[in-house]
Design an enzyme around this catalytic site. Sequence first.
Site, mmCIF file in Angstrom:
data_model
loop_
_atom_site.group_PDB
_atom_site.id
_atom_site.type_symbol
_atom_site.label_atom_id
_atom_site.label_comp_id
_atom_site.label_asym_id
_atom_site.label_seq_id
_atom_site.Cartn_x
_atom_site.Cartn_y
_atom_site.Cartn_z
ATOM 1 N N ASP B 388 0.813 -1.221 0.000
ATOM 2 C CA ASP B 388 0.000 0.000 0.000
ATOM 3 C C ASP B 388 0.844 1.267 0.000
ATOM 4 O O ASP B 388 0.478 2.264 -0.623
ATOM 5 C CB ASP B 388 -0.895 0.036 1.242
ATOM 6 C CG ASP B 388 -1.845 -1.140 1.283
ATOM 7 O OD1 ASP B 388 -2.088 -1.731 0.219
ATOM 8 O OD2 ASP B 388 -2.339 -1.469 2.376
HETATM 9 N N1 LIG Z 1 2.384 1.176 10.509
HETATM 10 C C1 LIG Z 1 1.266 1.464 11.130
HETATM 11 O O1 LIG Z 1 1.270 2.097 12.178
HETATM 12 C C2 LIG Z 1 -0.037 0.973 10.580
HETATM 13 C C3 LIG Z 1 -1.132 0.934 11.421
HETATM 14 C C4 LIG Z 1 -2.343 0.508 10.898
HETATM 15 C C5 LIG Z 1 -2.462 0.166 9.579
HETATM 16 N N2 LIG Z 1 -1.386 0.222 8.761
HETATM 17 C C6 LIG Z 1 -1.546 -0.111 7.330
HETATM 18 O O2 LIG Z 1 -0.695 -1.148 6.967
HETATM 19 C C7 LIG Z 1 -0.297 -0.977 5.602
HETATM 20 C C8 LIG Z 1 1.183 -1.017 5.575
HETATM 21 O O3 LIG Z 1 1.649 -1.014 4.254
HETATM 22 P P1 LIG Z 1 2.800 -1.947 3.770
HETATM 23 O O4 LIG Z 1 3.124 -1.528 2.399
HETATM 24 O O5 LIG Z 1 3.892 -1.961 4.775
HETATM 25 O O6 LIG Z 1 2.168 -3.385 3.832
HETATM 26 P P2 LIG Z 1 0.880 -3.961 3.053
HETATM 27 O O7 LIG Z 1 0.298 -2.973 2.172
HETATM 28 O O8 LIG Z 1 0.035 -4.544 4.113
HETATM 29 O O9 LIG Z 1 1.512 -5.053 2.148
HETATM 30 C C9 LIG Z 1 2.313 -6.057 2.670
HETATM 31 C C10 LIG Z 1 2.695 -6.962 1.560
HETATM 32 O O10 LIG Z 1 3.712 -7.833 2.024
HETATM 33 C C11 LIG Z 1 3.556 -9.070 1.339
HETATM 34 N N3 LIG Z 1 4.053 -10.129 2.208
HETATM 35 C C12 LIG Z 1 3.456 -10.665 3.290
HETATM 36 N N4 LIG Z 1 4.224 -11.623 3.825
HETATM 37 C C13 LIG Z 1 5.322 -11.710 3.051
HETATM 38 C C14 LIG Z 1 6.482 -12.539 3.079
HETATM 39 N N5 LIG Z 1 6.660 -13.472 4.023
HETATM 40 N N6 LIG Z 1 7.417 -12.349 2.130
HETATM 41 C C15 LIG Z 1 7.241 -11.418 1.172
HETATM 42 N N7 LIG Z 1 6.164 -10.625 1.090
HETATM 43 C C16 LIG Z 1 5.209 -10.770 2.034
HETATM 44 C C17 LIG Z 1 2.101 -9.223 1.029
HETATM 45 O O11 LIG Z 1 1.958 -9.737 -0.283
HETATM 46 P P3 LIG Z 1 1.936 -11.306 -0.555
HETATM 47 O O12 LIG Z 1 0.887 -11.852 0.314
HETATM 48 O O13 LIG Z 1 1.723 -11.403 -2.007
HETATM 49 O O14 LIG Z 1 3.322 -11.802 -0.138
HETATM 50 C C18 LIG Z 1 1.541 -7.806 1.087
HETATM 51 O O15 LIG Z 1 1.073 -7.320 -0.138
HETATM 52 C C19 LIG Z 1 -0.843 0.324 5.127
HETATM 53 O O16 LIG Z 1 -2.013 0.170 4.397
HETATM 54 C C20 LIG Z 1 -1.134 1.033 6.420
HETATM 55 O O17 LIG Z 1 -2.167 1.979 6.298
HETATM 56 C C21 LIG Z 1 -0.168 0.608 9.263
#
Ligand SMILES: NC(=O)c1ccc[n+]([C@@H]2O[C@H](COP(=O)([O-])OP(=O)(O)OC[C@H]3O[C@@H](n4cnc5c(N)ncnc54)[C@H](OP(=O)(O)O)[C@@H]3O)[C@@H](O)[C@H]2O)c1
Lengths: 463, 463, 106, 106
Positions: B388
């Site tokens: 994301d």
């Molecule tokens: N940081 C905070 O404080 C917080 C709090 C609340 C919400 N959030 C939300 O969390 C999200 C964070 O974004 P992000 O880009 O870090 O993560 P993300 O959008 O959740 O994407 C994570 C990606 O990692 C891949 N993944 C999962 N396990 C894996 C593995 N073992 N090896 C390789 N790839 C793997 C997944 O794809 P596959 O399944 O295809 O592998 C997934 O698409 C945002 O939408 C944010 O709003 C963050």
Amino acid sequence: MSALNAQHYVYLVGAALFVLSIKWMGQVRTSRKGNWAGSLAMVLAVAGTLLPGHYGLSAYGWIVGAVLIGAVIGIPMALIMPMTAVPQRTALSHAFGGLAAGLVGTAEYLEFAPNIPRFVMGALAAEMLLGYLTFTGSLLAFAKLQEIVSTKPIIYPGRNAVSMGTLIVAIVSAIYMTINPGHEVALYVLMAASLGFGLFLVMPIGGADMPTVIAILNSYAGLSAAAMGFVLNNKLLIIAGALDGSSGLILSIIMCKAMNRSFANVLFGGMGQTIAKAGDAGPAREVKAYTVEDAVTMLEDARLVIVVPGYGMAVAQAQHAVKELATVLMARGCDVKFAIHPVAGRMPGHMNVLLAEADVSYDQLLELEHVNPLFPEADMAIVLGANDVVNPAARTKVDSPLYGMPILDVDKARSVMVIKRSMNTGFAGIDNDLFYLDNTMMVFGDAKKVMTEIVADFKRINA
Amino acid sequence: MSALNAQHYVYLVGAALFVLSIKWMGQVRTSRKGNWAGSLAMVLAVAGTLLPGHYGLSAYGWIVGAVLIGAVIGIPMALIMPMTAVPQRTALSHAFGGLAAGLVGTAEYLEFAPNIPRFVMGALAAEMLLGYLTFTGSLLAFAKLQEIVSTKPIIYPGRNAVSMGTLIVAIVSAIYMTINPGHEVALYVLMAASLGFGLFLVMPIGGADMPTVIAILNSYAGLSAAAMGFVLNNKLLIIAGALDGSSGLILSIIMCKAMNRSFANVLFGGMGQTIAKAGDAGPAREVKAYTVEDAVTMLEDARLVIVVPGYGMAVAQAQHAVKELATVLMARGCDVKFAIHPVAGRMPGHMNVLLAEADVSYDQLLELEHVNPLFPEADMAIVLGANDVVNPAARTKVDSPLYGMPILDVDKARSVMVIKRSMNTGFAGIDNDLFYLDNTMMVFGDAKKVMTEIVADFKRINA
Amino acid sequence: MHELSQSDIVENLFVFVLASFLGLELIRGVSRLLHTPLMSLTNAISSIAIVGSLLITGRGMSHTTTLLGALAITCSSINAIGGFMITERILRMFKRKDEGTARGGH
Amino acid sequence: MHELSQSDIVENLFVFVLASFLGLELIRGVSRLLHTPLMSLTNAISSIAIVGSLLITGRGMSHTTTLLGALAITCSSINAIGGFMITERILRMFKRKDEGTARGGH
Ligand SMILES: NC(=O)c1ccc[n+]([C@@H]2O[C@H](COP(=O)([O-])OP(=O)(O)OC[C@H]3O[C@@H](n4cnc5c(N)ncnc54)[C@H](OP(=O)(O)O)[C@@H]3O)[C@@H](O)[C@H]2O)c1
Ligand SMILES: NC(=O)c1ccc[n+]([C@@H]2O[C@H](COP(=O)([O-])OP(=O)(O)OC[C@H]3O[C@@H](n4cnc5c(N)ncnc54)[C@H](OP(=O)(O)O)[C@@H]3O)[C@@H](O)[C@H]2O)c1
């Protein structure tokens, strides 16, 4: 809800508004709201105090009369004061504030001594000491800034011993009073010593160092109000006083840092001695003097011009003229920025206020960190009545009093135009190598006059 | 100085230390000092309370026993907890904190009712309400994060009515108690409703939204401690509680802003619905899948590589492997930076902690504002389990739930390598156009496995 | 239970308002790098509820009260002890390149 | 004069410490652009000493006291009224290019 309670809540809202007022003063967008919050808080403080019932105040005639006199003096003073007089007017205000705190302390003492509990008496003594020294110190600062007395540091042998001695007398009598609140003579010794110390504190300080001293005195005025709060067991006074106290402290620290000096150096007149030493050194060197016509020629093809205003712009009141020049240049497609050094001029934010007065948009004003990377791209840096803040010695000469002070790197611009009246030094009394560089052109004359002439020339060309 | 006074001064120092502890936590350089200041403040708070004399505490046996049990549970928990479990452990801690506040409130009520003055009773009711809802809410958050219960939002028709209804019951009984402290039944209604509301609050929230909710619960736990301070007329509790309350508030606001969402959206499970909607849209498009060997070839000549870690790196625990890759690349003269998005991962600062654990120097970690201008110069952006936070839809697609969220502009790098296990979406459940761009190469696989293989290949080449 | 005077209450409100303002300013100043240890620290600080737990337990009042109080002490001390220890563990991991790699802790 | 209890004193110290911390944080956050109006504002705020002046005058005690108090009121109100007005005058001058050039005030 009884009157007592209502008062407490009024004070609470007042305290919150004082906090918000300083918070909102942090950004231009909210700053006017901040000033209104502060005024409202003050109105609430007065209204809460006068609320009938609790304190049982009676002498309303005296009160109304005194406030009216205050208004009659204060309002015209605020309306007619020219913007360049802000430092003086702030100093004078601190004098009034200090005097008020001192007088209240004296009156409390005269009324209640010797039946004053120890802690209250200690706070009362601190309030008087701080109040009275702020009074005379600020008054002298005002007189120097207004040039009623000479702005030169008044230096005589043994002055440090005299002022320290006076301070010690004041502190000892404060302690004595705290232990024996009955001896009225200690009150008079305390008052005399505090008043004297205020004078001795400011005497050895040169006119140009006043802003730092004024900030320190602001801090003292705040602390004396806080002490009054301890005496009266009044949280609103404590909060407002503490906010003021920390404000003065931070501002004076910022100024000292930007000048690369210590508090002690400012307070004990170190700069005064430097002037004598540095002024007469060095062999005569040649500078290139240019005319207004040369200046216009140089500016005609510029694409980026950075103006560095300094104290000389304030002296000459050249802010409107330079704004006009900027308008003319921008009409020709040239970009114009203003580089604001944190201690350019003689008070914090001095250049900002003057340029704002001349309607320069504040997003054209760049601070040191942001403008320095731009100089190498500038076709011309116009140094308008600035001197110390563009002195390359701060970067290179380890033995210079300016060494280590962050400066504006005008010497990195393609050409530099320095506009001042003579080869005289600036506030620090130090020669400036910038004037002798190959890419520097000196245009001698009053800042406003030179600016106006350049603008006139441009208008002639454009027409 | 009597015991009472000594206690006051001990508390005063404690309060100042709590303030300093948060202040010092602001910079890495001073952060450990901050933690020590906080611990010392807590010790002073306990010592000040136990000072013999004032409160006349007697049941020291109970006290010592209870603290010992706490230590026996708390110390091993702190020592063995893996770094990835910080969110769970924080949630569990809040549960304990909330329970403690609630229990103290209940005990005070049982002991003193009905002789409780109105204001104190109001504060007591607020303390219980906040404490108990924090307890169950945090416990459920813990269970979801630990995957003891499903991390999916639990959604059923009328859930908003149910949770609002429970909250209203809790508030009404709190008000009723404040007016009639004598009716013990109101206590039980209040407790039940608060406990229930905590559950209802967290049920509809997906596992991934937990960090925001945990920050909000932190805020509640702080406010309930502050309410306890009002009950006990204890300034130290009020100050520590208020500091906590504002901390939770600010952190949740920062998270919401960085996700471009509102509080309401987080609390009422807006994201849950989006998943269903956005997941199944769009025609099948083609992506370019590459092998590890291709990846190595691409990286061989790179001069600047920017790694964008995301939640997938945390899942795969790939921080050590990526650190190794960075070391290998840097040994080849390639510059490596890490781009940290404010909400990458699942809690604030998640990526920083993991990379710090793998010994990545924190000056290699660049925040969004600082790294985005670098992407156009980067030969390769490695998107390691992020999704994301690199979705260009946030910049371009007005109807996307991500629209307006600031993202890392990896698509501006010369090439992009995306390492993830499948084409699955990330937390927001939204397809990512980045994967279909011409300059994007997808390397499918577990983040740790892929990283380790790339490193091994490089070592072979170098050898 | 002790009656609080109106002025006590207002004083407490003064303190609450000031501390909240201060909290907001301070937290806003915390580098993003440190948000995780910050969460952990404020979590530990929220165990200040231990003060109330100590009072209710130590006064040796009814049996129920003492029991509830002791439970509250246990909860808060898990929080306090664990919270500061974990924060320390997290912070030890942060270092600059030039600080060497000697690692204590886990 | 009223005796302050030790706890009053400590409470005042709490308030003083918090307000000072808050002041330091807030002032540090003020844009340099605004240091002149900030000086002017805090100058106006320091006229809070008017509260003490009102109390000492209004209680109708000895003649000297009333006189000193009235003088203090005059000093503080010059400060208060003038201070806020000048700050307003200074602030009115600050504007961005896009805000037009209509000018009130002086
Ligand atoms: N940081 C905070 O404080 C917080 C709090 C609340 C919400 N959030 C939300 O969390 C999200 C964070 O974004 P992000 O880009 O870090 O993560 P993300 O959008 O959740 O994407 C994570 C990606 O990692 C891949 N993944 C999962 N396990 C894996 C593995 N073992 N090896 C390789 N790839 C793997 C997944 O794809 P596959 O399944 O295809 O592998 C997934 O698409 C945002 O939408 C944010 O709003 C963050
Ligand atoms: N801003 C603050 O808060 C503050 C506070 C305390 C001290 N200071 C000190 O003040 C200094 C400020 O530096 P600065 O560069 O702004 O000023 P500066 O170094 O004092 O130099 C001002 C220059 O302006 C020239 N000048 C004076 N009147 C002029 C006129 N009518 N037309 C043209 N030029 C005129 C003077 O040269 P001529 O006589 O040859 O014309 C002088 O060299 C620093 O040393 C700083 O440390 C600042």
